[in-house]
Motif scaffolding. Structure first.
Motif, PDB file in Angstrom:
ATOM      1  N   THR A   1       3.478  -3.225  -8.535  1.00 15.20           N
ATOM      2  CA  THR A   1       2.157  -2.589  -8.569  1.00 15.20           C
ATOM      3  C   THR A   1       1.136  -3.554  -7.956  1.00 15.20           C
ATOM      4  O   THR A   1       1.170  -4.750  -8.218  1.00 15.20           O
ATOM      5  CB  THR A   1       1.701  -2.226  -9.998  1.00 15.20           C
ATOM      6  OG1 THR A   1       1.762  -3.398 -10.826  1.00 15.20           O
ATOM      7  CG2 THR A   1       2.594  -1.156 -10.597  1.00 15.20           C
ATOM      8  N   VAL A   2       0.258  -2.995  -7.136  1.00 16.36           N
ATOM      9  CA  VAL A   2      -0.805  -3.765  -6.511  1.00 16.36           C
ATOM     10  C   VAL A   2      -2.131  -3.135  -6.913  1.00 16.36           C
ATOM     11  O   VAL A   2      -2.335  -1.938  -6.716  1.00 16.36           O
ATOM     12  CB  VAL A   2      -0.663  -3.786  -4.973  1.00 16.36           C
ATOM     13  CG1 VAL A   2      -1.827  -4.542  -4.338  1.00 16.36           C
ATOM     14  CG2 VAL A   2       0.664  -4.419  -4.560  1.00 16.36           C
ATOM     15  N   GLU A   3      -2.998  -3.941  -7.493  1.00 15.52           N
ATOM     16  CA  GLU A   3      -4.314  -3.452  -7.931  1.00 15.52           C
ATOM     17  C   GLU A   3      -5.407  -4.215  -7.193  1.00 15.52           C
ATOM     18  O   GLU A   3      -5.376  -5.447  -7.123  1.00 15.52           O
ATOM     19  CB  GLU A   3      -4.494  -3.648  -9.444  1.00 15.52           C
ATOM     20  CG  GLU A   3      -3.423  -3.000 -10.306  1.00 15.52           C
ATOM     21  CD  GLU A   3      -3.482  -1.493 -10.316  1.00 15.52           C
ATOM     22  OE1 GLU A   3      -4.490  -0.934  -9.831  1.00 15.52           O
ATOM     23  OE2 GLU A   3      -2.523  -0.863 -10.808  1.00 15.52           O
ATOM     24  N   TYR A   4      -6.365  -3.471  -6.654  1.00 10.76           N
ATOM     25  CA  TYR A   4      -7.493  -4.060  -5.922  1.00 10.76           C
ATOM     26  C   TYR A   4      -8.755  -3.738  -6.703  1.00 10.76           C
ATOM     27  O   TYR A   4      -9.104  -2.570  -6.881  1.00 10.76           O
ATOM     28  CB  TYR A   4      -7.546  -3.476  -4.509  1.00 10.76           C
ATOM     29  CG  TYR A   4      -8.630  -4.014  -3.618  1.00 10.76           C
ATOM     30  CD1 TYR A   4      -8.368  -5.046  -2.721  1.00 10.76           C
ATOM     31  CD2 TYR A   4      -9.911  -3.471  -3.644  1.00 10.76           C
ATOM     32  CE1 TYR A   4      -9.364  -5.538  -1.873  1.00 10.76           C
ATOM     33  CE2 TYR A   4     -10.910  -3.949  -2.804  1.00 10.76           C
ATOM     34  CZ  TYR A   4     -10.628  -4.980  -1.924  1.00 10.76           C
ATOM     35  OH  TYR A   4     -11.607  -5.449  -1.092  1.00 10.76           O
ATOM     36  N   GLN A   5      -9.439  -4.776  -7.211  1.00 15.54           N
ATOM     37  CA  GLN A   5     -10.584  -4.579  -8.101  1.00 15.54           C
ATOM     38  C   GLN A   5     -11.895  -4.975  -7.421  1.00 15.54           C
ATOM     39  O   GLN A   5     -12.099  -6.135  -7.070  1.00 15.54           O
ATOM     40  CB  GLN A   5     -10.411  -5.428  -9.372  1.00 15.54           C
ATOM     41  CG  GLN A   5      -9.154  -5.094 -10.160  1.00 15.54           C
ATOM     42  CD  GLN A   5      -9.076  -5.881 -11.452  1.00 15.54           C
ATOM     43  OE1 GLN A   5      -9.017  -5.308 -12.536  1.00 15.54           O
ATOM     44  NE2 GLN A   5      -9.073  -7.197 -11.352  1.00 15.54           N
TER      45      GLN A   5
END
Length: 476
Positions: free
Chosen positions: A56-60
């Motif tokens: 999973t890749v999360e960009y905040q």
């Protein structure tokens, strides 16, 4: 430790420290006054029989990064990710995912947090480089680093990692990402993302040539950091080869595999194999089955130009179009390519119906919107209905980028336009089908498009390009 590198005329500063010391790896990357923290964490145990790699890749995005206080009156903290953030996460995911070893079965999560944004340098490229560094210096098995550069062409001139001002009005705005491999350290591209006007193929290739040296230097810069500060990678234990079981599986499959590939009954054959072997099929059995399917599909295409549905390498499935299906909508279009069917509906509104954009990066108005829905019935499944997921948002934006250069300007056509693409049936390339169906819907409504648009998915197997890929071709 700090490291510095000149990229596109600006300083790229990398700091490897213990700020996120419980992560497997982390990196602070600064470009101008845009500053990104990327962290990479791997679970301590395997997830068995998932059938996919659990990344999973999360960009905040953080409003404080731009010195803003946003949101409705009573809620001032960040909520769900913006469409822009989701697309950036998918951009990074597509770049780093192919570099993980196939035998890795542990969950991996990469989180990119925008800590500071200077209004000049887009955080997406910086976040991609930071992700590459966080994985490279960690003990997570990963075959990096990857390089990433943005190239734009404006007034016949190329720019490397341009500012927003340099990108404004450009005919080509492209991100290239990839690795260096081979004896000659050749650039191997594994991800391209772009927003283009109507340009020729040669412009894209010239853009890659323009970025060649910087691309190589960026990867070598990361390798130097890796050599100095990286943790030792965890050694993965490959399963012991069970030759007797493999012979038994091959004997069971015989001609059944080819027949199942042609009749699209692979899932049924997999269940039969699991029952035949016992214990409903071990992970080893199911993995070997997947290997055999991939081997047969690739062998048929490479040796015999034979695709699972009998088409030639460059042959399209049967295409059909209908316009004006829905009586009370402003425009509608149905596009069918084999089993893939997309219905697009256009609604016209007044200028006041434009979408107001108020995010970390973008503040403004949007008069053309494309939204994409992928209901479970389109693949014959039963699932909970929730809001649009990352896939729906990403595919909707993909089609929007394809159509936007063809949309008339406000002075010529002062309407707000919203298209919704409903995927009715899916067997390969529904996002590209939505480009075609949306083009029909726009023409049905009388929107003066510059010209129609079409979309199609291509695949590469053993050096052979496949036109209009579907199902198993897409997977393998």
């Amino acid at each position: 430790m700090k490291f510095n590198f000149k990229l596109g005329g600006q300083n790229l500063e990398v700091e490897i420290n213990d700020m996120a010391e419980q992560a497997n790896g982390s990196a602070l990357v600064r470009y101008g006054d845009t500053l990104i923290l990327a962290t990479a964490v791997m679970a301590k145990e395997d997830r068995a029989n998932l059938g996919f790699f659990p990344l999973t890749v999360e960009y905040q995005e953080r409003y404080y990064a731009a010195g803003k206080i946003k949101g409705p009156r009573y809620i001032k903290r960040e909520g769900r990710p913006s469409d822009e953030a989701i697309c950036n996460a998918r951009l990074i995911d597509r770049t780093i995912r192919p570099r993980f070893p196939k035998e890795l079965a542990r969950e991996v999560q990469v989180i990119i947090t925008v800590l500071s944004w200077d209004g000049q340098n887009d955080p997406d490229i910086v976040g991609l480089i930071a992700s590459s560094l966080a994985l490279s210096v960690s003990n997570i098995p990963w075959q990096g680093p990857v390089g990433a550069v943005r190239v734009c062409q404006k007034d016949g001139k190329f720019f490397l990692n341009p500012s927003y001002e340099e990108r404004d009005g450009s005919g080509a705005d492209i991100i290239f990402a990839g690795v260096l491999e081979g004896r000659n350290n050749e650039i191997l591209i594994n991800m391209i993302e772009g927003e283009l006007g109507e340009i020729e193929e040669g412009v894209v290739l010239d853009g890659l040539d323009f970025a060649d040296n910087s691309f190589k230097e960026l990867i070598n810069f990361q390798k130097e950091i890796q050599q100095k500060v990286a943790k030792e990678k965890i050694t993965l234990i490959s399963p012991v080869k069970n030759e007797s079981l493999e012979r038994e599986i091959k004997a069971f499959l015989k001609d059944k595999l080819e027949q199942a590939l042609e009749t699209k009954t692979l899932d049924e054959l997999k269940k039969e194999l699991g029952s035949f072997i016992g214990e409903e099929g071990s992970k080893y059995t199911l993995d070997f089955f997947e290997q055999e399917v991939a081997r047969l599909l690739r062998e048929n295409i490479i040796k015999y130009n034979k695709r699972p549905d009998g088409r030639k390498i460059d042959e399209l499935r049967e295409i059909g179009c209908r316009a004006g299906l829905l009586p009370r909508t402003h425009g509608s279009g149905l596009f069918c390519r084999g089993q893939t069917k997309a219905l697009s509906i256009l609604t016209l509104g007044a200028p006041g119906d434009q979408q107001l954009l108020e995010g970390m990066e973008i503040v403004g108005k949007k008069r053309f919107m494309h939204h994409y829905n992928f209901p479970p019935y389109s693949v014959g499944e039963v699932q909970f209905l929730r809001g649009p997921g990352r896939r729906e948002i990403g595919h909707g934006m993909l089609a929007e980028k394809a159509l936007l250069p063809l949309i008339p300007n406000f002075e010529e056509f002062p309407y707000t336009m919203r298209i919704v693409s409903e995927i009715l049936s899916s067997n390969g390339s529904t996002s590209m089908a939505s480009v075609s169906s949306s083009s029909v819907a726009l023409m049905d409504a009388g929107v003066p498009l510059k010209r129609p648009a079409a979309g199609i998915a291509m695949g590469l197997i053993g050096g052979k390009v496949l036109t209009d890929i579907q199902g198993p071709e897409d997977h393998y």
